[in-house]
Design a protein around this motif. Structure first.
Motif, PDB file in Angstrom:
ATOM      1  N   THR A  74       5.863  18.302 -19.150  1.00 50.52           N
ATOM      2  CA  THR A  74       5.663  19.123 -20.336  1.00 50.52           C
ATOM      3  C   THR A  74       6.677  20.262 -20.370  1.00 50.52           C
ATOM      4  O   THR A  74       7.271  20.621 -19.342  1.00 50.52           O
ATOM      5  CB  THR A  74       4.254  19.727 -20.376  1.00 50.52           C
ATOM      6  OG1 THR A  74       4.120  20.699 -19.317  1.00 50.52           O
ATOM      7  CG2 THR A  74       3.185  18.648 -20.223  1.00 50.52           C
ATOM      8  N   ALA A 126       5.922  23.292 -20.724  1.00 47.93           N
ATOM      9  CA  ALA A 126       5.366  24.357 -19.889  1.00 47.93           C
ATOM     10  C   ALA A 126       5.768  24.186 -18.425  1.00 47.93           C
ATOM     11  O   ALA A 126       6.061  25.169 -17.728  1.00 47.93           O
ATOM     12  CB  ALA A 126       3.846  24.386 -20.028  1.00 47.93           C
ATOM     13  N   GLN A 127       5.801  22.953 -17.945  1.00 45.80           N
ATOM     14  CA  GLN A 127       6.231  22.726 -16.553  1.00 45.80           C
ATOM     15  C   GLN A 127       7.697  23.116 -16.363  1.00 45.80           C
ATOM     16  O   GLN A 127       8.065  23.711 -15.348  1.00 45.80           O
ATOM     17  CB  GLN A 127       6.010  21.251 -16.185  1.00 45.80           C
ATOM     18  CG  GLN A 127       4.545  20.904 -15.993  1.00 45.80           C
ATOM     19  CD  GLN A 127       4.309  19.420 -15.816  1.00 45.80           C
ATOM     20  OE1 GLN A 127       4.879  18.603 -16.533  1.00 45.80           O
ATOM     21  NE2 GLN A 127       3.443  19.052 -14.877  1.00 45.80           N
ATOM     22  N   GLN A 177       7.800  26.833 -16.153  1.00 51.28           N
ATOM     23  CA  GLN A 177       7.363  27.274 -14.830  1.00 51.28           C
ATOM     24  C   GLN A 177       8.512  27.207 -13.823  1.00 51.28           C
ATOM     25  O   GLN A 177       8.687  28.113 -12.993  1.00 51.28           O
ATOM     26  CB  GLN A 177       6.203  26.412 -14.334  1.00 51.28           C
ATOM     27  CG  GLN A 177       4.854  26.736 -14.935  1.00 51.28           C
ATOM     28  CD  GLN A 177       3.760  25.840 -14.373  1.00 51.28           C
ATOM     29  OE1 GLN A 177       3.995  24.668 -14.052  1.00 51.28           O
ATOM     30  NE2 GLN A 177       2.548  26.359 -14.260  1.00 51.28           N
ATOM     31  N   TYR A 186       8.718  31.335 -15.320  1.00 47.95           N
ATOM     32  CA  TYR A 186       7.856  31.856 -16.374  1.00 47.95           C
ATOM     33  C   TYR A 186       6.382  31.687 -16.016  1.00 47.95           C
ATOM     34  O   TYR A 186       5.994  30.701 -15.399  1.00 47.95           O
ATOM     35  CB  TYR A 186       8.115  31.128 -17.697  1.00 47.95           C
ATOM     36  CG  TYR A 186       9.275  31.674 -18.489  1.00 47.95           C
ATOM     37  CD1 TYR A 186       9.080  32.230 -19.749  1.00 47.95           C
ATOM     38  CD2 TYR A 186      10.571  31.640 -17.980  1.00 47.95           C
ATOM     39  CE1 TYR A 186      10.144  32.729 -20.487  1.00 47.95           C
ATOM     40  CE2 TYR A 186      11.644  32.136 -18.700  1.00 47.95           C
ATOM     41  CZ  TYR A 186      11.421  32.683 -19.965  1.00 47.95           C
ATOM     42  OH  TYR A 186      12.476  33.181 -20.676  1.00 47.95           O
ATOM     43  N   THR A 229       3.003  30.735 -17.641  1.00 45.44           N
ATOM     44  CA  THR A 229       2.716  29.910 -18.810  1.00 45.44           C
ATOM     45  C   THR A 229       1.239  29.990 -19.179  1.00 45.44           C
ATOM     46  O   THR A 229       0.364  29.927 -18.315  1.00 45.44           O
ATOM     47  CB  THR A 229       3.094  28.446 -18.555  1.00 45.44           C
ATOM     48  OG1 THR A 229       2.395  27.971 -17.399  1.00 45.44           O
ATOM     49  CG2 THR A 229       4.602  28.308 -18.323  1.00 45.44           C
ATOM     50  N   GLY A 271      -1.814  28.945 -22.364  1.00 40.44           N
ATOM     51  CA  GLY A 271      -2.192  28.256 -23.589  1.00 40.44           C
ATOM     52  C   GLY A 271      -3.552  28.734 -24.043  1.00 40.44           C
ATOM     53  O   GLY A 271      -4.427  29.025 -23.220  1.00 40.44           O
ATOM     54  N   TYR A 287       0.343  24.600 -17.274  1.00 44.80           N
ATOM     55  CA  TYR A 287      -0.170  25.874 -17.786  1.00 44.80           C
ATOM     56  C   TYR A 287      -0.896  26.637 -16.678  1.00 44.80           C
ATOM     57  O   TYR A 287      -1.912  26.176 -16.154  1.00 44.80           O
ATOM     58  CB  TYR A 287      -1.098  25.634 -18.973  1.00 44.80           C
ATOM     59  CG  TYR A 287      -0.335  25.207 -20.211  1.00 44.80           C
ATOM     60  CD1 TYR A 287       0.160  26.144 -21.110  1.00 44.80           C
ATOM     61  CD2 TYR A 287      -0.072  23.854 -20.453  1.00 44.80           C
ATOM     62  CE1 TYR A 287       0.887  25.752 -22.230  1.00 44.80           C
ATOM     63  CE2 TYR A 287       0.651  23.457 -21.568  1.00 44.80           C
ATOM     64  CZ  TYR A 287       1.126  24.408 -22.447  1.00 44.80           C
ATOM     65  OH  TYR A 287       1.860  24.025 -23.545  1.00 44.80           O
ATOM     66  N   TRP A 306      -5.268  28.510 -19.133  1.00 46.64           N
ATOM     67  CA  TRP A 306      -5.650  27.893 -20.401  1.00 46.64           C
ATOM     68  C   TRP A 306      -7.029  28.389 -20.783  1.00 46.64           C
ATOM     69  O   TRP A 306      -7.976  28.314 -19.995  1.00 46.64           O
ATOM     70  CB  TRP A 306      -5.676  26.369 -20.321  1.00 46.64           C
ATOM     71  CG  TRP A 306      -5.899  25.775 -21.694  1.00 46.64           C
ATOM     72  CD1 TRP A 306      -7.104  25.545 -22.303  1.00 46.64           C
ATOM     73  CD2 TRP A 306      -4.891  25.411 -22.637  1.00 46.64           C
ATOM     74  NE1 TRP A 306      -6.895  25.057 -23.577  1.00 46.64           N
ATOM     75  CE2 TRP A 306      -5.545  24.965 -23.798  1.00 46.64           C
ATOM     76  CE3 TRP A 306      -3.497  25.407 -22.606  1.00 46.64           C
ATOM     77  CZ2 TRP A 306      -4.860  24.524 -24.928  1.00 46.64           C
ATOM     78  CZ3 TRP A 306      -2.815  24.966 -23.732  1.00 46.64           C
ATOM     79  CH2 TRP A 306      -3.476  24.526 -24.864  1.00 46.64           C
ATOM     80  N   PHE A 365       5.578  32.327 -21.333  1.00 49.84           N
ATOM     81  CA  PHE A 365       5.572  31.312 -22.386  1.00 49.84           C
ATOM     82  C   PHE A 365       4.127  31.143 -22.810  1.00 49.84           C
ATOM     83  O   PHE A 365       3.268  30.811 -21.991  1.00 49.84           O
ATOM     84  CB  PHE A 365       6.138  30.000 -21.857  1.00 49.84           C
ATOM     85  CG  PHE A 365       6.022  28.830 -22.813  1.00 49.84           C
ATOM     86  CD1 PHE A 365       6.970  28.649 -23.811  1.00 49.84           C
ATOM     87  CD2 PHE A 365       4.985  27.911 -22.703  1.00 49.84           C
ATOM     88  CE1 PHE A 365       6.867  27.567 -24.691  1.00 49.84           C
ATOM     89  CE2 PHE A 365       4.879  26.828 -23.572  1.00 49.84           C
ATOM     90  CZ  PHE A 365       5.832  26.660 -24.573  1.00 49.84           C
TER      91      PHE A 365
END
Length: 474
Positions: free
Chosen positions: A98, A100-101, A104, A108, A110, A112, A131, A134, A208
């Motif tokens: 993803t 997001a990965q 990371q 970052y 991350t 959601g 994430y 979340w 993010f």
């Protein structure tokens, strides 16, 4: 990175604010008259409007799968929506990375908030898909109030088992990572508050944040006092839309816009505005029975512009010129590639189908990012359907039928040009077929109604389901 004559070294924060089923013309900057969206309009005024902003699919699941992975979802076999939320086969496979990965990997934090819709099995949980945090729900929709809210009259507390799948989606618990949480306010407010908390918590780190709202997706629910602000007789007349539905939809959109304003105000309060790039968009075109997509043809689920072209804005004060209007076609896949590139990642070494469009949105170049855009569209793999856009021409493939439009001259797709320009249509069809060879067999097959009603798909023993009517120890 060199922007506007100076070197930009600090990694920018990235926030993506995604509405659910918001119509193309249901924001003020696109001409909406009956629903005020001052905060979205402010983002547009202070940033760039991307007039030809596309999603990777005209329905929630495929579109979000494309955005979340940064890949055309058909390349890993995703076509329709996950219909049965507790079927472990439905959702992202564990061999797909993803955005997001990738963020990371660049250091970052991350986060959601809101709607996931990528599956509920352990390997599909957001915490296992990039994430760090979340807060939200893993299904494809949710009630806007807790199940014990007086307005429901106990309906969801006393629902006879088995559950129908739509109500399964809308009653899975709100969770923070792997724990169910209690909440007691209108869901759009709750999600906004959690987004604000994430920003404040991570103000000293590059972050993010995916603000994945479910508003204004059905079920249509909003605070009564907000609905009262939008009397039915003052709603814009839209073919196929009942005024009473439009009224509630307007209230939901209004509350969503307030949430956007609260997020932006938080950035200003924390002096993060100039170091944060904010994207705003809808996950697909608005629904026929609630939204206004005009002058575009079609709506959610459609291959016409009303299903694929969405309101899209990007704001980055000091980097993106205020009031910019950018007309070249771009897609939500570009958001992922651009984010990873700005974070310092080498996107040539990632499985990403979008492009880094930083130079385009900042005005460093006027060169259009894409020579062509490809879609494979259909609720199942047997539907040999999709879209190809090359320049101003757009070809729609629908099994054995094709249509050709010139979007510059005919944005509303009223005149099929196949007979007038058969050579263009045939060339584009050949190209679409070539690109379609990358489409993979479906990740899952829909369950039968009998299978859906079996305990295997009605209950699970996941930790985050504890306390919900869908928890049962196997």
């Amino acid at each position: 990175m060199f922007l506007f004559g100076y070197t930009y070294a600090q990694k920018p924060n990235v926030i993506v604010i995604m509405a659910d089923d918001l119509g193309y013309a249901d924001v003020g900057y696109n001409g909406c008259k009956d629903i005020p969206t001052p905060n979205i309009d402010k983002l547009a005024k202070n940033g760039a409007i991307l007039t030809s902003g596309y999603v990777s699919g005209p329905m929630c699941g495929p579109s979000r799968a494309g955005f979340i992975t940064g890949r055309m979802q058909s390349s890993f076999g995703w076509y329709g929506n996950p219909g049965t939320p507790l079927d472990e086969q439905q959702g992202l496979p564990n061999n797909v990375s993803t955005v997001a990965q990738y963020m990371q990997e660049q250091g970052y934090v991350t986060g959601g908030v809101g709607k996931w819709h990528m599956g509920t099995a352990p390997h599909q949980h957001p915490n296992n898909m990039g994430y760090d945090e979340w807060y939200g729900f893993l299904s494809g929709g949710h009630l806007y109030y807790p199940m014990d809210h007086p307005s429901y009259n106990g309906k969801y507390l006393n629902t006879p088992k088995p559950w129908i799948m739509r109500e399964m989606h809308h009653t899975l618990p709100i969770i923070h990572n792997n724990q169910p949480v209690e909440w007691n306010q209108y869901l759009t407010h709750e999600l906004t508050d959690q987004g604000v908390n994430f920003i404040d918590k991570n103000k000293n780190n590059p972050f993010f944040l995916f603000m994945s709202y479910n508003a204004p997706h059905e079920y249509l629910e909003a605070p009564e006092e907000t609905i009262a602000m939008f009397p039915e007789e003052k709603m814009t007349e839209i073919p196929g839309v009942k005024p009473e539905k439009r009224s509630v939809y307007a209230a939901m959109t209004y509350e969503f816009d307030k949430g956007v304003g609260k997020l932006i105000a938080t950035l200003e309060k924390l002096n993060l505005t100039e170091n944060t790039i904010v994207w705003f968009l809808s996950d697909n075109g608005g629904m026929k029975r609630t939204s206004d997509n005009r002058p575009l043809k079609g709506a959610k689920w459609s291959s016409y512009e009303g299903g694929l072209r969405v309101p899209l804005v990007v704001s980055w004060p000091g980097k993106i010129k205020s009031g910019s209007v950018l007309n070249a076609p771009v897609t939500t896949l570009d958001i992922g590639a651009t984010s990873v590139a700005l974070a310092g990642g080498d996107i040539s070494k990632k499985e990403l189908d979008g492009k880094n469009i930083t130079a385009y949105i900042t005005g460093e170049t006027k060169e259009e990012p894409h020579e062509e855009l490809f879609w494979r569209i259909g609720r199942n793999y047997k539907e040999n359907s999709g879209v190809l856009r090359v320049g101003d021409y757009k070809l729609i493939v629908n099994n054995k039928k094709i249509e050709l439009f010139n979007l510059k001259e005919d944005l509303s797709e009223t005149t099929d040009l196949c007979e007038k320009h058969p050579e263009i249509a045939q060339k584009m069809l050949t190209r679409w077929k070539t690109l379609n060879q990358s489409s993979q067999p479906p990740l899952w097959q829909p369950l039968s109604k009998k299978e859906e009603l079996s305990d295997e798909y009605q209950y699970k023993d996941y930790e985050w389901l504890k306390g919900s009517p869908h928890y049962r120890v196997n």
